[in-house]
Design a protein around this motif. Structure first.
Motif, mmCIF file in Angstrom:
data_model
loop_
_atom_site.group_PDB
_atom_site.id
_atom_site.type_symbol
_atom_site.label_atom_id
_atom_site.label_comp_id
_atom_site.label_asym_id
_atom_site.label_seq_id
_atom_site.Cartn_x
_atom_site.Cartn_y
_atom_site.Cartn_z
ATOM 1 N N GLN A 310 0.807 -1.213 0.000
ATOM 2 C CA GLN A 310 0.000 0.000 0.000
ATOM 3 C C GLN A 310 0.844 1.269 0.000
ATOM 4 O O GLN A 310 1.894 1.320 0.622
ATOM 5 C CB GLN A 310 -0.823 0.069 1.297
ATOM 6 C CG GLN A 310 -2.057 -0.761 1.312
ATOM 7 C CD GLN A 310 -2.820 -0.535 2.597
ATOM 8 O OE1 GLN A 310 -2.247 -0.178 3.617
ATOM 9 N NE2 GLN A 310 -4.114 -0.740 2.538
ATOM 10 N N TRP A 314 1.532 9.934 6.174
ATOM 11 C CA TRP A 314 1.268 10.281 7.570
ATOM 12 C C TRP A 314 1.161 11.792 7.703
ATOM 13 O O TRP A 314 2.051 12.535 7.298
ATOM 14 C CB TRP A 314 2.392 9.762 8.471
ATOM 15 C CG TRP A 314 2.332 8.262 8.660
ATOM 16 C CD1 TRP A 314 1.404 7.407 8.130
ATOM 17 C CD2 TRP A 314 3.245 7.449 9.407
ATOM 18 N NE1 TRP A 314 1.672 6.121 8.523
ATOM 19 C CE2 TRP A 314 2.795 6.114 9.294
ATOM 20 C CE3 TRP A 314 4.386 7.726 10.167
ATOM 21 C CZ2 TRP A 314 3.454 5.048 9.920
ATOM 22 C CZ3 TRP A 314 5.044 6.664 10.785
ATOM 23 C CH2 TRP A 314 4.581 5.340 10.662
ATOM 24 N N HIS A 349 -12.711 8.748 8.826
ATOM 25 C CA HIS A 349 -13.173 7.359 8.671
ATOM 26 C C HIS A 349 -14.237 7.264 7.566
ATOM 27 O O HIS A 349 -14.236 6.324 6.764
ATOM 28 C CB HIS A 349 -13.725 6.859 10.005
ATOM 29 C CG HIS A 349 -14.445 5.552 9.917
ATOM 30 N ND1 HIS A 349 -13.784 4.340 9.918
ATOM 31 C CD2 HIS A 349 -15.766 5.263 9.804
ATOM 32 C CE1 HIS A 349 -14.667 3.360 9.813
ATOM 33 N NE2 HIS A 349 -15.877 3.888 9.746
ATOM 34 N N LYS A 350 -15.127 8.250 7.525
ATOM 35 C CA LYS A 350 -16.177 8.246 6.490
ATOM 36 C C LYS A 350 -15.562 8.430 5.097
ATOM 37 O O LYS A 350 -15.984 7.790 4.129
ATOM 38 C CB LYS A 350 -17.202 9.352 6.768
ATOM 39 C CG LYS A 350 -18.025 9.098 8.027
ATOM 40 C CD LYS A 350 -19.042 10.215 8.275
ATOM 41 C CE LYS A 350 -19.843 9.933 9.543
ATOM 42 N NZ LYS A 350 -20.929 10.911 9.750
ATOM 43 N N ALA A 352 -12.573 7.513 4.250
ATOM 44 C CA ALA A 352 -11.898 6.253 3.925
ATOM 45 C C ALA A 352 -12.910 5.228 3.429
ATOM 46 O O ALA A 352 -12.679 4.520 2.447
ATOM 47 C CB ALA A 352 -11.145 5.736 5.146
ATOM 48 N N THR A 353 -14.050 5.175 4.113
ATOM 49 C CA THR A 353 -15.105 4.251 3.712
ATOM 50 C C THR A 353 -15.557 4.544 2.284
ATOM 51 O O THR A 353 -15.701 3.639 1.456
ATOM 52 C CB THR A 353 -16.307 4.370 4.672
ATOM 53 O OG1 THR A 353 -15.869 4.035 5.999
ATOM 54 C CG2 THR A 353 -17.449 3.445 4.271
ATOM 55 N N ALA A 357 -10.257 3.392 1.107
ATOM 56 C CA ALA A 357 -8.935 3.635 1.673
ATOM 57 C C ALA A 357 -8.975 3.303 3.160
ATOM 58 O O ALA A 357 -9.995 2.841 3.684
ATOM 59 C CB ALA A 357 -8.541 5.094 1.467
ATOM 60 N N LEU A 358 -7.861 3.510 3.845
ATOM 61 C CA LEU A 358 -7.816 3.373 5.295
ATOM 62 C C LEU A 358 -7.430 4.726 5.882
ATOM 63 O O LEU A 358 -6.590 5.428 5.327
ATOM 64 C CB LEU A 358 -6.772 2.330 5.713
ATOM 65 C CG LEU A 358 -6.973 0.896 5.205
ATOM 66 C CD1 LEU A 358 -5.791 0.030 5.616
ATOM 67 C CD2 LEU A 358 -8.275 0.313 5.738
ATOM 68 N N ALA A 359 -8.063 5.071 6.994
ATOM 69 C CA ALA A 359 -7.673 6.275 7.724
ATOM 70 C C ALA A 359 -7.651 5.898 9.187
ATOM 71 O O ALA A 359 -8.594 5.281 9.681
ATOM 72 C CB ALA A 359 -8.675 7.403 7.478
ATOM 73 N N SER A 360 -6.563 6.233 9.857
ATOM 74 C CA SER A 360 -6.400 5.796 11.246
ATOM 75 C C SER A 360 -5.703 6.872 12.051
ATOM 76 O O SER A 360 -4.757 7.495 11.572
ATOM 77 C CB SER A 360 -5.538 4.533 11.327
ATOM 78 O OG SER A 360 -5.818 3.660 10.256
ATOM 79 N N THR A 361 -6.157 7.041 13.278
ATOM 80 C CA THR A 361 -5.480 7.933 14.209
ATOM 81 C C THR A 361 -4.974 7.095 15.372
ATOM 82 O O THR A 361 -5.762 6.458 16.064
ATOM 83 C CB THR A 361 -6.435 9.031 14.693
ATOM 84 O OG1 THR A 361 -6.771 9.842 13.576
ATOM 85 C CG2 THR A 361 -5.785 9.895 15.772
ATOM 86 N N ASP A 383 -3.084 8.557 9.570
ATOM 87 C CA ASP A 383 -2.382 7.600 8.711
ATOM 88 C C ASP A 383 -3.369 7.200 7.614
ATOM 89 O O ASP A 383 -4.405 6.605 7.869
ATOM 90 C CB ASP A 383 -2.002 6.418 9.620
ATOM 91 C CG ASP A 383 -1.412 5.223 8.888
ATOM 92 O OD1 ASP A 383 -1.851 4.935 7.760
ATOM 93 O OD2 ASP A 383 -0.546 4.557 9.461
ATOM 94 N N ARG A 385 -4.002 5.263 4.005
ATOM 95 C CA ARG A 385 -3.418 4.204 3.164
ATOM 96 C C ARG A 385 -4.386 3.772 2.078
ATOM 97 O O ARG A 385 -5.603 3.796 2.257
ATOM 98 C CB ARG A 385 -3.085 2.971 4.000
ATOM 99 C CG ARG A 385 -2.168 3.297 5.160
ATOM 100 C CD ARG A 385 -1.538 2.067 5.741
ATOM 101 N NE ARG A 385 -0.736 2.471 6.887
ATOM 102 C CZ ARG A 385 0.442 1.961 7.210
ATOM 103 N NH1 ARG A 385 0.960 1.005 6.462
ATOM 104 N NH2 ARG A 385 1.114 2.390 8.249
ATOM 105 N N GLY A 470 -0.460 -4.370 3.657
ATOM 106 C CA GLY A 470 -0.799 -3.118 4.328
ATOM 107 C C GLY A 470 0.386 -2.519 5.047
ATOM 108 O O GLY A 470 0.474 -1.311 5.237
#
Ligand SMILES: [Zn+2]
Ligand SMILES: [Zn+2]
Lengths: 527, 527
Positions: A310, A314, A349-350, A352-353, A357-361, A383, A385, A470
């Motif tokens: 991926q 950041w 998050h929405k 990313a959905t 994609a991915l979104a993370s804290t 983050d 991805r 990932g």
């Protein structure tokens, strides 16, 4: 010696196999069985001369010599990868029991937290360049030498064990991974990849296989970046992406004071060979690794054929409001940085959905940090991805478009429904780190695909899936300088970087089998 | 002495006024003016004998004596609060210049961060029982004594300065607040209330006012709880709500080791009088304080008549998910504790909006805290407030009903719209602290109301509002043992506990005027 290699021009001089006493368990049991089955070994009694029985360790080493003598007497039966047919190739099999025994044997160095009843049900805490890492490395070097490999240690402690091939004037095909772990890591992340490589060497020896070109196993230093805070730092130096000096001067995380250079020197793994893809070229790099995610398990797959890694980026997001008293400030008069940050995290998050994609804290800090003070400042990591660079770029655009609006009070995606409008806040976003998507090499991906299907057979077609990694791995840096691919096996609940990280024995063996087959298939297609 | 008090039975013995050299600036300027206006002082020349000019300090003290002599010679003009008509009462006015000069004079002890150009534009850092707190206390004691007060220090260092009245067999009516500040506090929180009390004493002296019963000023110890981590600890001991031992053993916040008892002793403020409402009873407690919120400013009001203090409850919410790798865990397979916490924080805000309450999160900690790890555990504080206990109770019910559902994945209030459903998480909620609503005393509230309207006049009616205090004050504990109310004045942008905390001079004086008038109005209604 029977292992005559016509071309010794390549840097890897042939080394004699000297059967030492300090071999690991089950060194040649499977080999003996296979050899016996094929008639390579003529046994004088029905019981195989060699078995995995630990009580017979003394016998075993003599047996190796015996095997070799037998081999000497039947040079015709020497197997060349290029000449093997599909059936012969597929019949080369890893020994699951030996593989797992070896793996658990080396996990005596750096054993971590217990999570189950069995003695092997513990995690690992083997930080890079620690005393236990040195012990595991020493085992790796000795074992590889016993298996007839030349071992080279470079200036970053990367350790290359090379088994000569028929033709040694071209670089070896490598299986690689890492022996270091997280401080609360498991027994499979990295370790499985190294042991599968060692098992590959054993299967080749056991079956008197001669590869076209040399094959090897590489143990990359400090992949985790847990002790010296830069992951994949040593493969990064090898690839020319990280300056040697930067990596050497990495200071261990608090509270220590050692550097990578000082620790490499202390444990005697500061090699003379330059750490570089020019000094130590690779024809290809294959890495068996646990998935560290849940997709294979959830979809009931056994083997992931990894096409790439991926893309990720950041960001650090800083929300600035005003810290005020929780009791005296009505909701309208607040510029609540944490309430805003909550909306931003939910919104990411929405996004990313919506974009696959991915979104993370993973980090969030606030000021001033008191129960009765509305936080005036919140800083959090983001983050992002996705398998494609374009998707990550699009996500960043959306984040940079929406975040300031949400902070200012605009209602995006009905986030403000039922909320009291407060005072406007501001957001600043900094870009910290950018890792573009890695696309592995088509030839390597094909080798893994063929190997997986050959291993699982026609009935097992549905057990293989192509996927994107990932997480970063040394294969990312390797792929910058040579054809590369990876093989994933499922891990329980997708859990990794945790003592309870677990992969079933049969899945470990399956993965090792695909690694072996991938390396051989790549080797026999080389010109 | 002209200040003859017929009843000396009460514990407060009359003390002679001894004019000392070390008086604070402007001690008697306004008094002289008022006295001159009323013809109490017969001036031998047109220029008033006394003025605020600092160069004439030497003269001034002699002038006090002169004033007293004049007073001695005209006992008829002595003013008794009970006998004053509304006009006479309202003509007693605080001296804005003197009040502010005194306030800024004492802010030399513990001066904090500079925020503006003027020398008075700095914050305060006067931690309870520090050396600078001692200096401010010493000033308070000396000034009160000079003004004819008896000063009593109790076992918590609470300092009661009492000016005898006509009848001293009943407890005094107090104006009270605190001289300690937050480490990054301002010049008004607490300090204004004490100075308004001192100014009240000066106005009474200047105007030869004799109250029915004694009136006093009390400086409560460690109101902020910033150094010794329990706010309002000394008024809490006085009220019998906090055991003396608990307060004495409070250890200063990291990194110090001193306790309240050791520091009280060190700065000589460990008094012999028991800290108790029985040993030091109060007829009433009035407190002038900055609002510490934005409501007065936003609504263009000048005086807040405080009817009580909000109820509040502090919860700790712990969200448990699973920490997983941000790169390898798809959104469906996550149990993201921070994403869930974000939803809970947003939801608590929506609940507060719907119920006319306040909900605030000031602390949030997560584990493990790494950019590429989805947090598996988040703990956050939740501060719920409302003017009524029932509202707080309802909010708690809603939080305890909704939070576990949201964590489990249920969609409440469309929080999950556009989200990827993940794995279920759990929530545990602990109740940390509970402060029921405080309702102040009707008689005191009326006294403040009357005082405010008398001060602002018929045209200023719209400048007064009744309100509930959002923050705790020593008046909360005082109200448990005597009739109590508070007076709020606006502070810029509602900012407090910040160096830039600011209240206009005219607003400080208005508040002090309402305090003076409230105390007098309460006094003259006492039987
Ligand atoms: Zn790894
Ligand atoms: Zn205060």
């Amino acid at each position: 010696m029977a292992w005559a290699f016509p071309n010794l021009g390549f840097r890897f001089a042939l080394q004699r196999i000297v059967a030492k006493r300090r071999v690991s368990p089950s060194l040649t049991a499977a080999g003996a069985r296979v050899a016996a089955r094929r008639g390579i070994l003529t046994c004088t009694n029905k019981r195989p001369l060699i078995c995995g029985d630990r009580q017979q360790q003394g016998l075993r080493n003599d047996a190796v010599v015996l095997q070799k003598k037998a081999f000497l007497g039947s040079q015709i039966r020497r197997l060349h990868t290029k000449e093997m047919n599909e059936e012969q190739l597929s019949s080369l099999k890893v020994d699951q029991k030996r593989l797992m025994e070896d793996l658990h044997y080396t996990c005596q160095w750096g054993t971590g937290e217990k999570w189950g009843e069995a003695p092997t049900e513990t995690g690992m805490a083997r930080l890079a360049l620690s005393d236990t890492d040195k012990q595991a490395r020493d085992w790796f070097v000795e074992t590889a030498k016993e298996l007839g490999c030349n071992v080279t240690v470079d200036a970053m402690g990367n350790t290359f064990a090379v088994r000569p091939g028929l033709n040694n004037d071209k670089p070896p095909t490598f299986a690689g991974s890492h022996l270091d772990t997280q401080p609360t890591g498991g027994r499979y992340d990295g370790i499985l990849g190294i042991h599968a490589g060692i098992e590959m060497l054993k299967v080749l020896n056991d079956n008197w296989v001669e590869t076209q070109f040399p094959v090897g196993v590489v143990n990359w230093t400090n992949e985790e970046g847990a002790r010296f805070p830069m992951s994949m730092s040593a493969s990064g130096v090898w690839a020319g992406s990280i300056p040697l000096e930067v990596a050497h001067n990495l200071r261990e995380v608090h509270p220590g004071t050692a550097t990578m250079a000082s620790e490499l020197s202390r444990i005697s793994y500061l090699g003379n060979t330059p750490c570089s893809y020019t000094a130590m070229p690779m024809a290809a790099h294959f890495e068996l690794h646990i998935e560290q995610g849940p997709l294979l398990e959830i979809t009931n797959k056994k083997i992931g054929v990894v096409k790439g890694v991926q893309a990720y980026k950041w960001l650090t997001v800083k929300v600035r409001g005003r810290d005020t008293h929780t009791g005296t400030t009505d909701l309208k008069s607040r510029a609540d940085a944490l309430l805003t940050a909550s909306k931003l995290i939910l919104h990411s998050h929405k996004l990313a959905t919506a974009n696959g994609a991915l979104a993370s804290t993973g980090i969030l800090n606030l000021k001033p940090g008191s129960t009765n003070t509305v936080p005036g400042e919140v800083t959090f990591s983001l983050d992002i991805r996705a398998s494609k660079d374009e998707t990550v770029a699009k996500m960043i655009d959306l984040v940079e478009r929406d975040f300031p609006k949400i902070a200012a009070g605009e209602d995006i995606g009905a986030l403000n429904e039922g909320c009291t409008p407060g005072l406007p806040l501001t957001v600043s976003i900094t870009h910290d780190f950018d890792s573009p998507a890695t696309y592995f090499h088509q030839r390597c991906i094909e080798a893994v695909n063929e190997a997986a299907h050959a291993t699982l057979g026609p009935d097992g077609k549905s057990l293989v899936m192509e996927m994107t990694s990932g997480a970063g791995h040394d294969s990312v840096y390797a792929s910058k300088r040579c054809p590369t691919s990876m093989i994933f096996v499922p891990c329980r609940d997708g859990v990794s970087h945790n003592p309870a990280e677990f992969t079933k024995e049969e899945d470990c063996a399956l993965g090792a089998q695909v690694l072996l087959q991938s390396v051989l298939r790549f080797d026999r297609q080389r010109e």
